[in-house]
Design a protein around this motif. Sequence first.
Motif, mmCIF file in Angstrom:
data_model
loop_
_atom_site.group_PDB
_atom_site.id
_atom_site.type_symbol
_atom_site.label_atom_id
_atom_site.label_comp_id
_atom_site.label_asym_id
_atom_site.label_seq_id
_atom_site.Cartn_x
_atom_site.Cartn_y
_atom_site.Cartn_z
ATOM 1 N N PRO A 480 0.786 -1.243 0.000
ATOM 2 C CA PRO A 480 0.000 0.000 0.000
ATOM 3 C C PRO A 480 0.817 1.292 0.000
ATOM 4 C CG PRO A 480 -0.920 -1.568 1.575
ATOM 5 C CD PRO A 480 0.364 -2.175 1.082
ATOM 6 N N GLY A 481 1.993 1.283 0.648
ATOM 7 C CA GLY A 481 2.760 2.528 0.778
ATOM 8 C C GLY A 481 3.619 2.870 -0.417
ATOM 9 N N MET A 482 3.571 2.056 -1.448
ATOM 10 C CA MET A 482 4.470 2.259 -2.588
ATOM 11 C C MET A 482 4.182 3.558 -3.338
ATOM 12 S SD MET A 482 2.660 -0.540 -5.072
ATOM 13 C CE MET A 482 4.007 -0.632 -6.201
ATOM 14 N N LEU A 483 5.211 4.091 -4.000
ATOM 15 C CA LEU A 483 4.974 5.235 -4.884
ATOM 16 C C LEU A 483 4.025 4.794 -5.986
ATOM 17 C CD1 LEU A 483 7.979 5.886 -7.301
ATOM 18 C CD2 LEU A 483 7.524 3.685 -6.259
ATOM 19 N N ARG A 484 3.257 5.724 -6.517
ATOM 20 C CA ARG A 484 2.325 5.370 -7.589
ATOM 21 C C ARG A 484 2.907 5.632 -8.956
ATOM 22 N NH1 ARG A 484 0.640 3.462 -3.469
ATOM 23 N NH2 ARG A 484 -1.553 3.372 -2.877
ATOM 24 N N THR A 485 3.757 6.619 -9.025
ATOM 25 C CA THR A 485 4.440 6.921 -10.284
ATOM 26 C C THR A 485 5.466 7.999 -9.996
ATOM 27 O OG1 THR A 485 4.114 7.432 -12.641
ATOM 28 C CG2 THR A 485 2.859 8.768 -11.063
ATOM 29 N N LEU A 486 6.226 8.395 -11.008
ATOM 30 C CA LEU A 486 7.034 9.606 -10.914
ATOM 31 C C LEU A 486 6.180 10.707 -11.523
ATOM 32 C CD1 LEU A 486 10.579 8.284 -11.846
ATOM 33 C CD2 LEU A 486 9.674 8.843 -9.588
ATOM 34 N N TYR A 487 6.124 11.819 -10.827
ATOM 35 C CA TYR A 487 5.178 12.872 -11.180
ATOM 36 C C TYR A 487 5.242 13.214 -12.667
ATOM 37 C CZ TYR A 487 2.438 17.123 -10.447
ATOM 38 O OH TYR A 487 1.470 18.096 -10.484
ATOM 39 N N LYS A 488 4.125 13.076 -13.316
ATOM 40 C CA LYS A 488 3.979 13.384 -14.739
ATOM 41 C C LYS A 488 4.973 12.633 -15.621
ATOM 42 C CE LYS A 488 1.899 17.881 -14.131
ATOM 43 N NZ LYS A 488 2.076 19.309 -14.178
ATOM 44 N N ARG A 492 9.163 7.026 -17.150
ATOM 45 C CA ARG A 492 10.379 6.943 -16.340
ATOM 46 C C ARG A 492 10.139 6.068 -15.102
ATOM 47 N NH1 ARG A 492 14.011 11.795 -13.621
ATOM 48 N NH2 ARG A 492 15.745 10.450 -13.028
ATOM 49 N N TYR A 493 8.922 6.109 -14.592
ATOM 50 C CA TYR A 493 8.559 5.257 -13.445
ATOM 51 C C TYR A 493 8.809 3.787 -13.798
ATOM 52 C CZ TYR A 493 5.131 2.769 -10.413
ATOM 53 O OH TYR A 493 4.502 1.906 -9.558
ATOM 54 N N ILE A 494 8.323 3.389 -14.956
ATOM 55 C CA ILE A 494 8.511 1.996 -15.379
ATOM 56 C C ILE A 494 9.986 1.703 -15.615
ATOM 57 C CG2 ILE A 494 8.047 0.336 -17.231
ATOM 58 C CD1 ILE A 494 5.256 1.557 -17.474
ATOM 59 N N GLU A 495 10.631 2.606 -16.306
ATOM 60 C CA GLU A 495 12.032 2.418 -16.650
ATOM 61 C C GLU A 495 12.919 2.307 -15.407
ATOM 62 O OE1 GLU A 495 14.591 5.570 -18.811
ATOM 63 O OE2 GLU A 495 12.738 5.140 -19.970
ATOM 64 N N GLU A 496 12.695 3.199 -14.439
ATOM 65 C CA GLU A 496 13.581 3.256 -13.275
ATOM 66 C C GLU A 496 13.372 2.092 -12.311
ATOM 67 O OE1 GLU A 496 15.805 5.667 -12.027
ATOM 68 O OE2 GLU A 496 15.552 7.344 -13.421
ATOM 69 N N TYR A 497 12.132 1.690 -12.119
ATOM 70 C CA TYR A 497 11.868 0.749 -11.025
ATOM 71 C C TYR A 497 11.423 -0.639 -11.457
ATOM 72 C CZ TYR A 497 11.966 5.133 -8.507
ATOM 73 O OH TYR A 497 12.348 6.344 -8.003
ATOM 74 N N TRP A 498 10.953 -0.800 -12.687
ATOM 75 C CA TRP A 498 10.334 -2.055 -13.063
ATOM 76 C C TRP A 498 11.007 -2.766 -14.228
ATOM 77 C CZ3 TRP A 498 6.616 -3.528 -9.652
ATOM 78 C CH2 TRP A 498 6.092 -2.520 -8.830
ATOM 79 N N ALA A 499 11.558 -1.984 -15.157
ATOM 80 C CA ALA A 499 12.020 -2.571 -16.421
ATOM 81 C C ALA A 499 13.047 -3.680 -16.211
ATOM 82 C CB ALA A 499 12.580 -1.481 -17.320
ATOM 83 N N GLU A 500 13.904 -3.515 -15.216
ATOM 84 C CA GLU A 500 15.012 -4.449 -15.037
ATOM 85 C C GLU A 500 14.564 -5.908 -14.914
ATOM 86 O OE1 GLU A 500 18.132 -3.035 -14.845
ATOM 87 O OE2 GLU A 500 19.212 -4.948 -14.653
ATOM 88 N N TYR A 501 13.546 -6.157 -14.105
ATOM 89 C CA TYR A 501 13.172 -7.556 -13.831
ATOM 90 C C TYR A 501 11.740 -7.906 -14.230
ATOM 91 C CZ TYR A 501 17.528 -7.993 -11.298
ATOM 92 O OH TYR A 501 18.853 -8.042 -10.981
ATOM 93 N N SER A 502 11.046 -7.020 -14.962
ATOM 94 C CA SER A 502 9.648 -7.312 -15.298
ATOM 95 C C SER A 502 9.503 -7.600 -16.778
ATOM 96 C CB SER A 502 8.757 -6.104 -14.966
ATOM 97 O OG SER A 502 8.981 -5.657 -13.658
ATOM 98 N N ASP A 503 8.414 -8.283 -17.103
ATOM 99 C CA ASP A 503 8.013 -8.397 -18.496
ATOM 100 C C ASP A 503 7.064 -7.220 -18.722
ATOM 101 O OD1 ASP A 503 6.868 -8.825 -20.884
ATOM 102 O OD2 ASP A 503 6.047 -10.805 -20.415
ATOM 103 N N THR A 504 7.612 -6.154 -19.263
ATOM 104 C CA THR A 504 6.847 -4.898 -19.297
ATOM 105 C C THR A 504 5.695 -4.925 -20.308
ATOM 106 O OG1 THR A 504 8.501 -3.971 -20.759
ATOM 107 C CG2 THR A 504 8.701 -3.409 -18.433
ATOM 108 N N ASP A 505 5.618 -5.992 -21.114
ATOM 109 C CA ASP A 505 4.472 -6.098 -22.036
ATOM 110 C C ASP A 505 3.302 -6.819 -21.398
ATOM 111 O OD1 ASP A 505 5.775 -4.839 -24.086
ATOM 112 O OD2 ASP A 505 6.784 -6.692 -24.718
ATOM 113 N N SER A 506 3.543 -7.404 -20.256
ATOM 114 C CA SER A 506 2.524 -8.248 -19.642
ATOM 115 C C SER A 506 1.544 -7.432 -18.797
ATOM 116 C CB SER A 506 3.212 -9.283 -18.746
ATOM 117 O OG SER A 506 2.258 -9.945 -17.960
ATOM 118 N N SER A 507 0.309 -7.893 -18.738
ATOM 119 C CA SER A 507 -0.645 -7.238 -17.841
ATOM 120 C C SER A 507 -0.914 -8.113 -16.627
ATOM 121 C CB SER A 507 -1.944 -6.933 -18.582
ATOM 122 O OG SER A 507 -2.448 -8.136 -19.112
#
Length: 664
Positions: A480-488, A492-507
Amino acid sequence: MSEEDIELEARLEEQATFEPSDSFVEQANVSDPSVYEEFDENWPNCWQAAAELLDWDEEYDQVLDDSNPPFYEWFTDGTLNASANCLDRHLDERGDEPAIEWVGEPVDEDDRTFTYAELHREVNECAAALRDLGVGEDDVVTMYMPMIPELPIAMLACARIGAPHSVVFAGFSADALATRMNAADSEYLITCDGYYRRGDPLDHLSKANEGLAGVDHEVSDVVVAERLRDGDGFGHGLAANQHTYDGLVADHEGATVDPVKRDAEDMLFLMYTSGTTGQPKGVKHTTGGYLAWTAWTSQAVLDIKPEDTYFCSADIGWITGHSYIVYGPLALGTTTMMYEGTPDHPDRDRLWEIVEEYEATQLYTAPTAIRAFMKWGGEYPDRHDLSSLRLLGTVGEPINPRAWKWYYKHIGNEECPIVDTWWQTETGGMMVTTLPGVKTMKPGSAGPPLPGVDAQVVDTNGDPVEAGRAGYLTVRKPWPGMLRTLYKNDERYIEEYWAEYSDTDSSDPEDWVYFPEDGAKLDEDGYITVLGRVDDVLNVSGHRLGTMEIESAIVGVEGVAEAAVVGGDHEVKGEAVYAYVITEDGYEEDDALRDRIVQAVEDAIGPIARPERVVFSPDLPKTRSGKIMRRLLEDIANEAELGDTSTLRNPDIVEDIQGKISGD
Ligand code: WTA
C-alpha cells in the motif's frame, strides 16, 4: 576502560544474535509470530489491518486493484483526509496531550509544546489562510523550511485542503529549489526568514529568493515564517507577493476548515529524490495507502502507543521525517518530538539531554549519527538517565555490527531491541526489518521482510539466489505505501523501477517486479543483509546523492574538461564524495580551481554534496569503448586491491591517480 567494561565489550563482540527481553515482548504491539503466516495466506486482504488504523469517510471497495500493473491502486473508492486522521479524530481523547514537542536550537528557552487541540487550531488557521491565497485542491505547494513547527503545520494544512506538498530540504541550494518548483509546476512556496545553526542565525530567505528567481513560471504567493528574533534578521524586505506567516494566520484566527474528502488514490505529497540522471525524480505518494502504511509500520515496528514520547532525529525535509515524525506517529495519536538543532551543540550530549528531559520512549536515528556518537565516546550518553527508552531504530544505510552493538549497549543499556529498517523514499515506509516483539536481532542484517512484503534477493536473471549468496534486492508484490508513479512521468517510473526484472508487455501482476537498485545478501536464516546502492547514487550520511548531478555541476566550472564522481569509504559519513577532474588545457590544477569546484557543487545541490576530495588527473581510466570505469575509481579512492586493469584503454593512468590519492 574498566576491566568490567573490557569483558562486556568482548562478550558483545562475540555475540552474533540478540533476543528482545521478555518485558519488551509482553508489552509489544505485535508479539505473535503467526502474523507472518497469516499475512501470507490473506494477501492482499491482510492490508485491511493497516487500513483499519485509519478513519475513512467512505469505506473502500477493494483492497488492491492490480488490473493495470505497475499502476497499482489500493483501497479503491475509499475517501479520507490525512489531516483529520492525524488530528481531529484524536481530539476527544487526546486533545490536551502533546502532539508535537518541539525542541528549538538552544539559543534561548523557546521549546514549544503543541497539544492535539493546539495543533488542530494552528493547522486550521493555516489551511484557511492558504485557501484564501487561492491554493486549491491538487495545487502543489512547495515548502523550503528547516525544522520549525510551521513545517509540519503547513504540511497538515495542505493535506486538509487537498493540496499536495513538496518539501525541499532546507540544506539544499537555491538551484535545487528552483529545479523542484519547475518540475512540479508549483506556484506556491512556504519558507522562512532564517534559522539557527549551532547558535548562529542563518539567512534562509535570500537563498529562497535566489531560487525563486530561477523558477520558469509565475509564482502566485510566497509565505515567510519568521524564526529569527529581532536583531538577528538579515534586513529582508518582502516582495508584493510575499506574506508573513504570522500575519496571514492572525487574519484567520479561530477559522476552521472542513477537511476535504480525498480519494484514497489522490496525491498526498511529492518528494524529489536523486536518481541516476541529473534530473531528480518526483516520487508521488497517495493519501490512503501511504497513511495506512506509515501508521501500520509505526505501530508494528516502532511499537508506538499513544502515551509514548517518540523521538526521531531525522529532518522532515527527507522521507524519514515525513513518514516517521509527521504522518505515522500523528496518525496513531502519540507525542512526536521535533528537534531543530544538531547533536553536538552546545555539547555532544545534546540528544541524550533531550531524551532524559522529555523521557523519550523510542529513538529512531541513522547509522552515520551512531558512528559519530561512537567516535565521541560513551561518556556523553553516560552523563544522562536514558532509562525511559524502550526501543531503538536505525535507517538510511547499512549499520556495521560494531556501531549496532555500541548503540545497543550505550544507548539501550542492553535492554532495548533495535530495529534496523530498510526502506526508501519510494517505498513510503519500512519494508525489511525485524518485528521487535517477535524476531531475533542480528547486528548488520536488516532482518526478514515485514509480514505481507514479498522481498527477495535475486541474481541477474531475476531468479532467487540460494541462501548465503549475494544479489539484487527486489520486491515482487505491491504494497500500500508504494509510490504510484514519478510525477507526470509514467514512462520513467517503469524504466527506473520495473524494467530491469519485469516483463513490461505483460498485464499479469506476477510478471512485474520492483527493483530498488540495492544490492543484498540472503543470509542462511532468511534474513536480508543490505549491501548498498548498485546504481550511480551515493549514500552520504544517509542522504541520497546522484553522481550525475554532482558531475554536471563540476563540468560547468570554467577550466574543467571532464569529471567523474564516486563514493569513497568514510568513517562517519559512510560514503564521501570523491571527484576526479580533468582540467582544460591552459588551466592550473590549483586550490583556486578546487575551491570553485566545491562552490559549484554547493550552489547546485547544497553543502551535503561537498566533495571530500578533488583529485586532478590528466585522464580517467576508461574502457576501450570510452566508458569511465567508476568501480575502479572507487577502489582507488578506498585504496583497495585493484582487479585486472589490462583491458583499459589507458592502464598507465591508474598508478598515476593512486599516487595522488595516497600522496596528498
Ligand atoms: C539505503 C531513506 C541498508 C538503501 C529511508 C536505500 C539502507 C536508500 C537502509 C534509500 C538500511 C535505507 N540498511 N541500507 N536499514 N535504509 N538504506 O530514499 O540504499 O533517502 O535504497 O530513504 O538508503 O534512501 P532514501
